[in-house]
Design a protein around this motif. Structure first.
Motif, mmCIF file in Angstrom:
data_model
loop_
_atom_site.group_PDB
_atom_site.id
_atom_site.type_symbol
_atom_site.label_atom_id
_atom_site.label_comp_id
_atom_site.label_asym_id
_atom_site.label_seq_id
_atom_site.Cartn_x
_atom_site.Cartn_y
_atom_site.Cartn_z
ATOM 1 N N ALA A 146 0.822 -1.215 0.000
ATOM 2 C CA ALA A 146 0.000 0.000 0.000
ATOM 3 C C ALA A 146 0.855 1.263 0.000
ATOM 4 O O ALA A 146 0.424 2.316 -0.482
ATOM 5 N N SER A 147 2.077 1.181 0.508
ATOM 6 C CA SER A 147 2.935 2.359 0.653
ATOM 7 C C SER A 147 3.681 2.737 -0.631
ATOM 8 O O SER A 147 4.384 3.743 -0.664
ATOM 9 N N TRP A 148 3.538 1.944 -1.693
ATOM 10 C CA TRP A 148 4.337 2.164 -2.895
ATOM 11 C C TRP A 148 3.955 3.440 -3.617
ATOM 12 O O TRP A 148 2.781 3.697 -3.894
ATOM 13 N N ASN A 149 4.954 4.242 -3.950
ATOM 14 C CA ASN A 149 4.786 5.404 -4.811
ATOM 15 C C ASN A 149 5.487 5.107 -6.128
ATOM 16 O O ASN A 149 6.722 4.972 -6.151
ATOM 17 N N PRO A 150 4.749 4.952 -7.230
ATOM 18 C CA PRO A 150 5.369 4.576 -8.502
ATOM 19 C C PRO A 150 6.485 5.535 -8.908
ATOM 20 O O PRO A 150 6.356 6.756 -8.780
ATOM 21 N N GLY A 151 7.564 4.948 -9.370
ATOM 22 C CA GLY A 151 8.698 5.729 -9.826
ATOM 23 C C GLY A 151 9.601 4.868 -10.682
ATOM 24 O O GLY A 151 9.409 3.650 -10.779
ATOM 25 N N PRO A 152 10.587 5.461 -11.329
ATOM 26 C CA PRO A 152 11.505 4.684 -12.155
ATOM 27 C C PRO A 152 12.326 3.714 -11.319
ATOM 28 O O PRO A 152 12.572 3.949 -10.133
ATOM 29 N N ILE A 153 12.725 2.607 -11.928
ATOM 30 C CA ILE A 153 13.557 1.616 -11.239
ATOM 31 C C ILE A 153 15.019 1.981 -11.457
ATOM 32 O O ILE A 153 15.621 1.671 -12.483
ATOM 33 N N ASP A 154 15.574 2.664 -10.485
ATOM 34 C CA ASP A 154 16.988 3.047 -10.526
ATOM 35 C C ASP A 154 17.865 2.086 -9.734
ATOM 36 O O ASP A 154 19.084 2.099 -9.874
ATOM 37 N N HIS A 155 17.224 1.279 -8.883
ATOM 38 C CA HIS A 155 17.978 0.314 -8.067
ATOM 39 C C HIS A 155 17.096 -0.908 -7.853
ATOM 40 O O HIS A 155 15.995 -0.802 -7.304
ATOM 41 N N ALA A 156 17.546 -2.064 -8.308
ATOM 42 C CA ALA A 156 16.795 -3.305 -8.164
ATOM 43 C C ALA A 156 17.677 -4.372 -7.538
ATOM 44 O O ALA A 156 18.899 -4.375 -7.715
ATOM 45 N N VAL A 157 17.043 -5.273 -6.803
ATOM 46 C CA VAL A 157 17.712 -6.480 -6.309
ATOM 47 C C VAL A 157 17.107 -7.656 -7.051
ATOM 48 O O VAL A 157 15.879 -7.821 -7.072
ATOM 49 N N LEU A 158 17.964 -8.444 -7.685
ATOM 50 C CA LEU A 158 17.533 -9.650 -8.386
ATOM 51 C C LEU A 158 17.863 -10.867 -7.527
ATOM 52 O O LEU A 158 19.032 -11.110 -7.216
ATOM 53 N N GLY A 159 16.842 -11.623 -7.114
ATOM 54 C CA GLY A 159 17.080 -12.878 -6.409
ATOM 55 C C GLY A 159 17.518 -13.930 -7.416
ATOM 56 O O GLY A 159 16.774 -14.264 -8.332
ATOM 57 N N TRP A 160 18.718 -14.469 -7.230
ATOM 58 C CA TRP A 160 19.328 -15.310 -8.264
ATOM 59 C C TRP A 160 19.651 -16.706 -7.744
ATOM 60 O O TRP A 160 20.206 -16.856 -6.658
ATOM 61 N N ASN A 161 19.280 -17.732 -8.539
ATOM 62 C CA ASN A 161 19.709 -19.100 -8.207
ATOM 63 C C ASN A 161 20.049 -19.909 -9.458
ATOM 64 O O ASN A 161 20.089 -21.134 -9.429
ATOM 65 N N ALA A 162 20.290 -19.191 -10.569
ATOM 66 C CA ALA A 162 20.707 -19.803 -11.835
ATOM 67 C C ALA A 162 19.633 -20.701 -12.439
ATOM 68 O O ALA A 162 19.927 -21.513 -13.315
ATOM 69 N N SER A 163 18.400 -20.579 -12.019
ATOM 70 C CA SER A 163 17.299 -21.352 -12.607
ATOM 71 C C SER A 163 16.812 -20.675 -13.877
ATOM 72 O O SER A 163 17.140 -19.510 -14.159
ATOM 73 N N LEU A 164 15.996 -21.403 -14.648
ATOM 74 C CA LEU A 164 15.405 -20.824 -15.851
ATOM 75 C C LEU A 164 14.556 -19.612 -15.491
ATOM 76 O O LEU A 164 14.566 -18.595 -16.196
ATOM 77 N N GLU A 165 13.824 -19.712 -14.374
ATOM 78 C CA GLU A 165 13.005 -18.576 -13.949
ATOM 79 C C GLU A 165 13.863 -17.365 -13.615
ATOM 80 O O GLU A 165 13.474 -16.225 -13.900
ATOM 81 N N SER A 166 15.040 -17.588 -13.037
ATOM 82 C CA SER A 166 15.943 -16.477 -12.728
ATOM 83 C C SER A 166 16.437 -15.802 -13.996
ATOM 84 O O SER A 166 16.543 -14.574 -14.058
ATOM 85 N N PHE A 167 16.763 -16.597 -15.005
ATOM 86 C CA PHE A 167 17.201 -16.021 -16.280
ATOM 87 C C PHE A 167 16.099 -15.171 -16.897
ATOM 88 O O PHE A 167 16.343 -14.080 -17.423
ATOM 89 N N ARG A 168 14.861 -15.678 -16.835
ATOM 90 C CA ARG A 168 13.743 -14.905 -17.388
ATOM 91 C C ARG A 168 13.535 -13.612 -16.613
ATOM 92 O O ARG A 168 13.240 -12.559 -17.187
ATOM 93 N N ALA A 169 13.689 -13.693 -15.292
ATOM 94 C CA ALA A 169 13.553 -12.496 -14.468
ATOM 95 C C ALA A 169 14.627 -11.475 -14.811
ATOM 96 O O ALA A 169 14.365 -10.266 -14.877
ATOM 97 N N ALA A 170 15.852 -11.940 -15.036
ATOM 98 C CA ALA A 170 16.940 -11.035 -15.404
ATOM 99 C C ALA A 170 16.654 -10.352 -16.733
ATOM 100 O O ALA A 170 16.888 -9.144 -16.890
ATOM 101 N N ARG A 171 16.140 -11.109 -17.702
ATOM 102 C CA ARG A 171 15.809 -10.529 -19.009
ATOM 103 C C ARG A 171 14.704 -9.488 -18.873
ATOM 104 O O ARG A 171 14.744 -8.424 -19.491
ATOM 105 N N ALA A 172 13.698 -9.799 -18.060
ATOM 106 C CA ALA A 172 12.613 -8.843 -17.848
ATOM 107 C C ALA A 172 13.134 -7.571 -17.194
ATOM 108 O O ALA A 172 12.713 -6.455 -17.535
ATOM 109 N N LEU A 173 14.078 -7.730 -16.259
ATOM 110 C CA LEU A 173 14.622 -6.578 -15.555
ATOM 111 C C LEU A 173 15.363 -5.638 -16.503
ATOM 112 O O LEU A 173 15.341 -4.413 -16.314
#
Length: 277
Positions: A146-173
């Motif tokens: 509820a507290s989110w104020n939309p803004g540009p993504i200037d800093h992201a944390v990617l949770g990584w475990n080398a899975s196919l889903e992680s690769f897709r998440a990285a591409r989306a990011l």
């Protein structure tokens, strides 16, 4: 916000009750930031199906359900009046078991889907099932506090475990982050820490660097805590704009055995969490 945003169509799913309307405001701001079209799906459970065996109860239930649908649609449409962006508002009015599948079909035609998180729905079970259904569309799905104020993504944390889903998440990011963003590749309890291999974390961090982003590999010890909590705590401590993770869609039994990282993150948000399946 970058002038070459890849976001052209935003989907947000709400139930239209009072506590969900701030999510409409968030979606309007997010779509406006990207100069994107916005589709708002207002879901209402048709309670008449549960009373089908009793004609009188059925009639009463369908009247109550239809009145609620009309009330919630009106509230959302009022919230979107005088907006400068392209907005479409429509209803999904069905038995509760059918709603997630219908919402999933909507998600297939969006660039990103937004879902208000815990405490912003009349019935939390429906929120959870809709969130899980959207994971299977492949569209990045953002669970919103509820507290989110939309803004540009200037800093992201990617949770990584080398899975196919992680690769897709990285591409989306790569499509979601601003140019020159900081992207931390967070690996919980990485067995490659001593060898420096980081289960592919170095290579994905190098890919981000080649796209002009800063950051690097960040091995984290769970110290016996849940991976979901560790990732969120790290992202919050680093003051990241979002946590991005490859979402796992598995059977309930297997998800329980694996610890249910995806489910835990769906159910607890301290910052926006982007799931990519």
């Amino acid at each position: 916000m970058s002038s070459i945003s890849q976001i052209k169509h935003v989907l947000v799913v709400v139930d239209g009750a009072e506590h969900s309307l701030t999510a409409v405001d968030q979606a309007l701001a997010y779509a406006g930031m990207h100069e994107a079209a916005l589709t708002i799906v207002v879901v209402t459970e048709n309670l008449a199906f549960a009373a089908a065996a009793d004609a009188m109860a059925f009639a009463q239930a369908i009247t109550v359900s239809e009145d609620q649908r009309d009330e919630h649609l009106a509230a959302v449409r009022e919230r979107t009046r005088n907006t400068a962006i392209e907005v479409e508002v429509h209803s999904v009015f069905e038995a509760s078991g059918l709603i997630p599948g219908l919402v999933k079909a909507e998600g297939q035609y969006a660039d990103i889907a937004l879902i208000p998180g815990v405490g912003r729905w009349q019935r939390d079970g429906l929120r959870r099932r809709i969130s899980e259904a959207l994971l299977f569309t492949g569209v990045p799905t953002v669970i919103l506090p509820a507290s989110w104020n939309p803004g540009p993504i200037d800093h992201a944390v990617l949770g990584w475990n080398a899975s196919l889903e992680s690769f897709r998440a990285a591409r989306a990011l790569l499509n979601l982050a601003e140019p020159d963003a900081r992207i931390d590749v967070a690996i919980v309890d990485d067995p490659g820490v001593e060898s420096g291999e980081h289960r592919g974390g170095v290579q994905i961090a190098r890919l981000f660097a080649r796209h002009g982003h800063s950051g690097g590999v960040c091995p984290i010890s769970s110290s016996g805590k849940d991976t979901s909590a560790v990732l969120q705590n790290y992202a919050v401590e680093q003051k990241a704009d979002v946590l991005v993770i490859g979402g796992y869609g598995r059977s309930r039994a297997l998800e329980f055995v694996l610890g249910g990282v995806t489910r835990e993150l769906i159910d607890h948000q301290r910052l926006p969490i982007v799931f990519v399946h």
